[in-house]
Design a protein around this motif. Sequence first.
Motif, short mmCIF file in Angstrom:
data_model
loop_
_atom_site.label_atom_id
_atom_site.label_comp_id
_atom_site.label_asym_id
_atom_site.label_seq_id
_atom_site.Cartn_x
_atom_site.Cartn_y
_atom_site.Cartn_z
N VAL A 55 12.47 -34.40 -11.17
CA VAL A 55 11.65 -33.47 -10.40
C VAL A 55 11.30 -32.22 -11.23
O VAL A 55 10.16 -31.77 -11.24
CB VAL A 55 12.35 -33.06 -9.09
CG1 VAL A 55 11.58 -31.97 -8.36
CG2 VAL A 55 12.52 -34.27 -8.18
N GLU A 56 12.29 -31.69 -11.93
CA GLU A 56 12.06 -30.45 -12.68
C GLU A 56 11.49 -30.68 -14.08
O GLU A 56 11.09 -29.72 -14.75
CB GLU A 56 13.35 -29.63 -12.74
CG GLU A 56 13.80 -29.18 -11.37
CD GLU A 56 14.98 -28.20 -11.41
OE1 GLU A 56 15.18 -27.53 -12.45
OE2 GLU A 56 15.67 -28.09 -10.39
N GLN A 57 11.49 -31.95 -14.53
CA GLN A 57 10.93 -32.30 -15.84
C GLN A 57 11.54 -31.48 -16.98
O GLN A 57 10.84 -31.02 -17.89
CB GLN A 57 9.39 -32.12 -15.83
CG GLN A 57 8.67 -33.09 -14.91
CD GLN A 57 8.75 -34.52 -15.42
OE1 GLN A 57 8.21 -34.82 -16.46
NE2 GLN A 57 9.42 -35.39 -14.68
N ARG A 58 12.85 -31.33 -16.92
CA ARG A 58 13.57 -30.65 -17.99
C ARG A 58 14.98 -31.22 -18.05
O ARG A 58 15.41 -31.94 -17.15
CB ARG A 58 13.61 -29.14 -17.78
CG ARG A 58 14.35 -28.70 -16.53
CD ARG A 58 14.14 -27.20 -16.26
NE ARG A 58 14.88 -26.79 -15.08
CZ ARG A 58 16.02 -26.08 -15.12
NH1 ARG A 58 16.54 -25.70 -16.26
NH2 ARG A 58 16.62 -25.74 -14.00
N LEU A 59 15.68 -30.90 -19.13
CA LEU A 59 17.05 -31.35 -19.31
C LEU A 59 17.85 -30.19 -19.88
O LEU A 59 17.53 -29.67 -20.95
CB LEU A 59 17.10 -32.55 -20.27
CG LEU A 59 18.46 -33.18 -20.51
CD1 LEU A 59 19.03 -33.79 -19.22
CD2 LEU A 59 18.38 -34.24 -21.60
N ASP A 155 23.25 -40.08 -26.01
CA ASP A 155 22.39 -39.01 -26.53
C ASP A 155 21.00 -39.52 -26.86
O ASP A 155 20.00 -38.84 -26.60
CB ASP A 155 23.01 -38.35 -27.76
CG ASP A 155 24.16 -37.42 -27.41
OD1 ASP A 155 24.35 -37.11 -26.22
OD2 ASP A 155 24.88 -37.00 -28.35
N GLU A 156 20.91 -40.72 -27.42
CA GLU A 156 19.60 -41.31 -27.72
C GLU A 156 18.79 -41.48 -26.44
O GLU A 156 17.59 -41.17 -26.41
CB GLU A 156 19.76 -42.66 -28.41
CG GLU A 156 20.15 -42.56 -29.87
CD GLU A 156 20.27 -43.93 -30.53
OE1 GLU A 156 19.44 -44.82 -30.22
OE2 GLU A 156 21.18 -44.09 -31.35
N MET A 157 19.44 -41.97 -25.39
CA MET A 157 18.73 -42.15 -24.12
C MET A 157 18.38 -40.81 -23.48
O MET A 157 17.30 -40.67 -22.88
CB MET A 157 19.54 -43.00 -23.14
CG MET A 157 19.39 -44.48 -23.40
SD MET A 157 20.02 -45.48 -22.04
CE MET A 157 18.96 -44.97 -20.70
N LEU A 158 19.27 -39.84 -23.60
CA LEU A 158 18.99 -38.52 -23.04
C LEU A 158 17.73 -37.92 -23.67
O LEU A 158 16.93 -37.28 -22.98
CB LEU A 158 20.18 -37.58 -23.24
CG LEU A 158 21.40 -37.81 -22.36
CD1 LEU A 158 22.58 -36.97 -22.83
CD2 LEU A 158 21.08 -37.53 -20.90
N SER A 159 17.55 -38.15 -24.95
CA SER A 159 16.38 -37.59 -25.64
C SER A 159 15.08 -38.21 -25.13
O SER A 159 14.01 -37.63 -25.32
CB SER A 159 16.51 -37.77 -27.16
OG SER A 159 16.38 -39.13 -27.52
N LYS A 165 13.45 -34.29 -25.54
CA LYS A 165 13.14 -33.90 -26.93
C LYS A 165 13.45 -32.42 -27.14
O LYS A 165 14.04 -32.04 -28.15
CB LYS A 165 11.68 -34.18 -27.27
CG LYS A 165 11.34 -35.66 -27.33
CD LYS A 165 12.02 -36.34 -28.51
CE LYS A 165 11.58 -37.80 -28.56
NZ LYS A 165 12.61 -38.67 -29.10
N GLU A 166 13.07 -31.59 -26.17
CA GLU A 166 13.34 -30.16 -26.27
C GLU A 166 14.84 -29.91 -26.24
O GLU A 166 15.36 -29.08 -26.99
CB GLU A 166 12.66 -29.39 -25.12
CG GLU A 166 11.14 -29.42 -25.17
CD GLU A 166 10.54 -30.70 -24.58
OE1 GLU A 166 11.28 -31.59 -24.10
OE2 GLU A 166 9.29 -30.80 -24.63
#
Length: 170
Positions: A55-59, A155-159, A165-166
């Motif tokens: 929803v927030e489009q951030r991590l 971590d690869e999937m999180l990116s 990416k950010e």
Amino acid sequence: MTQEIWDLRKSILEGRYDDALVIVDELELMSRKSYIRNIRSFLIRLIIHLIKNQVEQRLTNSWAASIEGSILEIQDLNLQDNKTYHYVKQTEWEELLDAAFDAAIKPASAEVLNGLYTPKRLEAIVDKSQIIKVVQAFLDLTYTNSQKCLPGAIDEMLSELPGGKEWEEG
């Protein structure tokens, strides 16, 4: 569980082995349910953070740490003591994921955008099938990676998540 152990002991001492085997089966079932209940709680936590991410489009670092921690705990809990079998097999997640998603909506609604959406509204906004697909992909990693390699795979999937990416670049 204490009562069951006493009953098991008594059945064995009295030579009632059929009764003892029934109790052993009950104890195994109780143990499995306990593990699955714990796995479910980590699934809910994982899904809450993936809903927020979608929803927030951030991590955030906090969300990434919670997602990774949940997956690592699920891997640990799901692997039986014999290190060969899993409580939940790779093809058996569908029902558990569906229930965990439903349980995650209300707490997620309190967190997404500081509680902007009611649970009903949030459920309408979120792409449930996409969340389930991502969760399943994370869970698949727990079957194909050792405990040592799993954090790197996570971590690869999180990116690849929105804002990943950010997050990765700091």
